[in-house]
Scaffold this motif. Structure first.
Motif, PDB file in Angstrom:
ATOM      1  N   ASP A 202       0.829  -1.193   0.000  1.00 36.24           N
ATOM      2  CA  ASP A 202       0.000   0.000   0.000  1.00 36.24           C
ATOM      3  C   ASP A 202       0.871   1.254   0.000  1.00 36.24           C
ATOM      4  O   ASP A 202       1.986   1.248   0.533  1.00 36.24           O
ATOM      5  CB  ASP A 202      -0.900   0.033   1.244  1.00 36.24           C
ATOM      6  N   ASN A 203       0.354   2.333  -0.580  1.00 36.88           N
ATOM      7  CA  ASN A 203       1.003   3.653  -0.506  1.00 36.88           C
ATOM      8  C   ASN A 203       2.434   3.634  -1.043  1.00 36.88           C
ATOM      9  O   ASN A 203       3.333   4.210  -0.442  1.00 36.88           O
ATOM     10  CB  ASN A 203       0.997   4.165   0.941  1.00 36.88           C
ATOM     11  N   SER A 204       2.633   3.004  -2.195  1.00 34.41           N
ATOM     12  CA  SER A 204       3.986   2.833  -2.739  1.00 34.41           C
ATOM     13  C   SER A 204       4.384   3.898  -3.750  1.00 34.41           C
ATOM     14  O   SER A 204       5.584   4.157  -3.919  1.00 34.41           O
ATOM     15  CB  SER A 204       4.103   1.463  -3.424  1.00 34.41           C
ATOM     16  N   GLU A 226      -6.876  -1.341  -7.195  1.00 31.26           N
ATOM     17  CA  GLU A 226      -5.458  -1.531  -6.942  1.00 31.26           C
ATOM     18  C   GLU A 226      -4.679  -0.225  -7.136  1.00 31.26           C
ATOM     19  O   GLU A 226      -3.732   0.061  -6.394  1.00 31.26           O
ATOM     20  CB  GLU A 226      -4.893  -2.609  -7.863  1.00 31.26           C
ATOM     21  N   VAL A 227      -5.081   0.558  -8.124  1.00 37.43           N
ATOM     22  CA  VAL A 227      -4.461   1.872  -8.318  1.00 37.43           C
ATOM     23  C   VAL A 227      -4.619   2.710  -7.054  1.00 37.43           C
ATOM     24  O   VAL A 227      -3.664   3.313  -6.553  1.00 37.43           O
ATOM     25  CB  VAL A 227      -5.078   2.598  -9.527  1.00 37.43           C
ATOM     26  N   ALA A 228      -5.835   2.751  -6.514  1.00 41.52           N
ATOM     27  CA  ALA A 228      -6.086   3.521  -5.297  1.00 41.52           C
ATOM     28  C   ALA A 228      -5.270   2.992  -4.121  1.00 41.52           C
ATOM     29  O   ALA A 228      -4.756   3.766  -3.305  1.00 41.52           O
ATOM     30  CB  ALA A 228      -7.577   3.496  -4.968  1.00 41.52           C
ATOM     31  N   ASP A 234      -1.044  11.417  -1.024  1.00 42.12           N
ATOM     32  CA  ASP A 234      -1.078  12.626  -1.860  1.00 42.12           C
ATOM     33  C   ASP A 234      -0.765  12.314  -3.320  1.00 42.12           C
ATOM     34  O   ASP A 234      -0.474  13.216  -4.104  1.00 42.12           O
ATOM     35  CB  ASP A 234      -0.095  13.666  -1.330  1.00 42.12           C
ATOM     36  N   GLY A 235      -0.819  11.036  -3.700  1.00 42.82           N
ATOM     37  CA  GLY A 235      -0.493  10.637  -5.067  1.00 42.82           C
ATOM     38  C   GLY A 235      -1.631  10.883  -6.029  1.00 42.82           C
ATOM     39  O   GLY A 235      -2.749  11.247  -5.637  1.00 42.82           O
ATOM     40  N   LYS A 236      -1.368  10.678  -7.313  1.00 38.14           N
ATOM     41  CA  LYS A 236      -2.397  10.896  -8.330  1.00 38.14           C
ATOM     42  C   LYS A 236      -2.339   9.802  -9.385  1.00 38.14           C
ATOM     43  O   LYS A 236      -1.271   9.254  -9.688  1.00 38.14           O
ATOM     44  CB  LYS A 236      -2.248  12.272  -8.982  1.00 38.14           C
ATOM     45  N   ALA A 237      -3.489   9.503  -9.954  1.00 34.90           N
ATOM     46  CA  ALA A 237      -3.606   8.580 -11.085  1.00 34.90           C
ATOM     47  C   ALA A 237      -3.834   9.398 -12.347  1.00 34.90           C
ATOM     48  O   ALA A 237      -4.647  10.323 -12.360  1.00 34.90           O
ATOM     49  CB  ALA A 237      -4.770   7.618 -10.869  1.00 34.90           C
ATOM     50  N   LEU A 238      -3.103   9.049 -13.410  1.00 37.51           N
ATOM     51  CA  LEU A 238      -3.213   9.716 -14.700  1.00 37.51           C
ATOM     52  C   LEU A 238      -3.620   8.679 -15.733  1.00 37.51           C
ATOM     53  O   LEU A 238      -2.889   7.720 -15.973  1.00 37.51           O
ATOM     54  CB  LEU A 238      -1.883  10.365 -15.093  1.00 37.51           C
ATOM     55  N   LEU A 239      -4.789   8.851 -16.339  1.00 37.25           N
ATOM     56  CA  LEU A 239      -5.347   7.841 -17.237  1.00 37.25           C
ATOM     57  C   LEU A 239      -5.779   8.469 -18.555  1.00 37.25           C
ATOM     58  O   LEU A 239      -6.359   9.551 -18.567  1.00 37.25           O
ATOM     59  CB  LEU A 239      -6.576   7.172 -16.605  1.00 37.25           C
ATOM     60  N   ALA A 302      -6.993  11.623 -11.154  1.00 40.70           N
ATOM     61  CA  ALA A 302      -7.756  11.238  -9.970  1.00 40.70           C
ATOM     62  C   ALA A 302      -6.833  11.113  -8.763  1.00 40.70           C
ATOM     63  O   ALA A 302      -5.635  10.864  -8.909  1.00 40.70           O
ATOM     64  CB  ALA A 302      -8.492   9.909 -10.210  1.00 40.70           C
ATOM     65  N   ARG A 303      -7.405  11.282  -7.596  1.00 45.49           N
ATOM     66  CA  ARG A 303      -6.695  11.146  -6.314  1.00 45.49           C
ATOM     67  C   ARG A 303      -7.401  10.087  -5.477  1.00 45.49           C
ATOM     68  O   ARG A 303      -8.502   9.655  -5.795  1.00 45.49           O
ATOM     69  CB  ARG A 303      -6.690  12.478  -5.580  1.00 45.49           C
TER      70      ARG A 303
END
Length: 305
Positions: A202-204, A226-228, A234-239, A302-303
């Motif tokens: 988690d939180n990698s 799994e992305v979440a 404070d990370g972000k997903a870019l899709l 997304a966060r």
């Protein structure tokens, strides 16, 4: 980049409208309010933000799309299980770039610019899902990225990605004798992994990137969960993903109508998923959503929810 590109090729034939404005969901007061950054919220029944108007797809446009899909797409698994997807993409690996990395996809459909605009926002320790043959590798900013972990379910695709990384000067640990001056300043590591069950704590990661892969995952919601999970707080997903068009309602209905045949003909890609809704149900908070190609593609940031 799991392609249904042949199914959106009609945009090059009929011409593209003015690009829809980016919707910033951070300032959105309710689901019925959709507007661009800095614009006043307007009701969904209005004509959008500013003077933007929705493009209209004619019956001829739909016929062109279906004809191109039938003539150009490569046969593939129809929402197969993970093992079948792995085998299929091992077979596609050697010639995959002829479609998804070719001039038509990159230039005519604007996918190269779309990729680079997304990747310019990646930072820190980055995880890329479905790296494929490594088409995204040149787009990462070495001044912003600390490390890149690139995973794919297909060893054949990863073999091609490693070759591309070496040609670009990435340090993948395979050549200790190489002059450091010839290397990109961050290190990339490749691994076979299932996006629906990632082998990371988690939180990698500061950032998780996925481009055009979600549509072929056997359980895309599990992949988004799994992305979440692996994102830092404070990370972000870019899709950038294939999605059901909201820009042209008739086109969205057409996608639903032909979803089965398109999935069978386009390497298993389900092109009518509501990606924004799936992300919101999977532990992610969508910050911004930008449609392109008449809404057939969406770029999301997304966060963690």
């Amino acid at each position: 980049a799991r392609s249904a590109m042949a199914t959106v090729a009609w945009t090059a034939r009929v011409g593209a409208p003015a690009p829809p404005r980016r919707r910033d969901l951070r300032a959105r007061a309710s689901p019925s309010r959709v507007c661009g950054e800095g614009d006043s919220p307007r009701r969904a029944s209005d004509d959008g933000c500013g003077d933007a108007t929705a493009p209209v797809m004619t019956r001829r446009d739909a016929c062109v799309a279906l004809a191109l899909a039938a003539s150009s797409a490569v046969a593939g698994p129809a929402r197969a299980d993970t093992a079948a997807i792995s085998r299929a993409y091992d077979g596609y690996a050697a010639t995959y770039d002829d479609l998804d990395g070719g001039a038509f996809a990159a230039d005519t459909l604007g996918l190269d610019a779309t990729r680079r605009a997304l990747l310019a926002r990646a930072r820190g320790d980055v995880l890329e899902l479905g790296v494929g043959t490594g088409l995204n590798l040149p787009g990462y900013d070495a001044k912003r990225v600390t490390s890149l972990t690139a995973v794919d379910i297909s060893e054949g695709m990863l073999t091609q990605a490693r070759k591309r990384a070496q040609g670009l000067g990435f340090d993948d640990g395979s050549d200790d004798e190489r002059n450091d001056d010839d290397r990109v300043s961050f290190r990339v590591r490749f691994a076979v992994a299932d996006a629906e069950s990632l082998p990371f704590p988690d939180n990698s990661f500061d950032c998780v990137v996925d481009t055009f892969s979600l549509c072929v995952f056997s359980d895309p919601s599990a992949a988004l969960k799994e992305v979440a999970r692996v994102l830092k707080p404070d990370g972000k997903a870019l899709l950038v993903e294939h999605t059901r068009s909201r820009t042209v309602p008739l086109l969205g209905s057409y996608q639903d109508l032909v979803a089965g045949p398109v999935t069978k003909m386009s390497k298993g890609c389900a092109w009518n998923q509501d990606v924004e809704a799936m992300a919101s149900r999977s532990g992610l908070r969508v910050v911004s959503a930008e449609p392109s190609l008449f809404g057939l593609l969406t770029t999301l940031e997304a966060r963690k929810a």
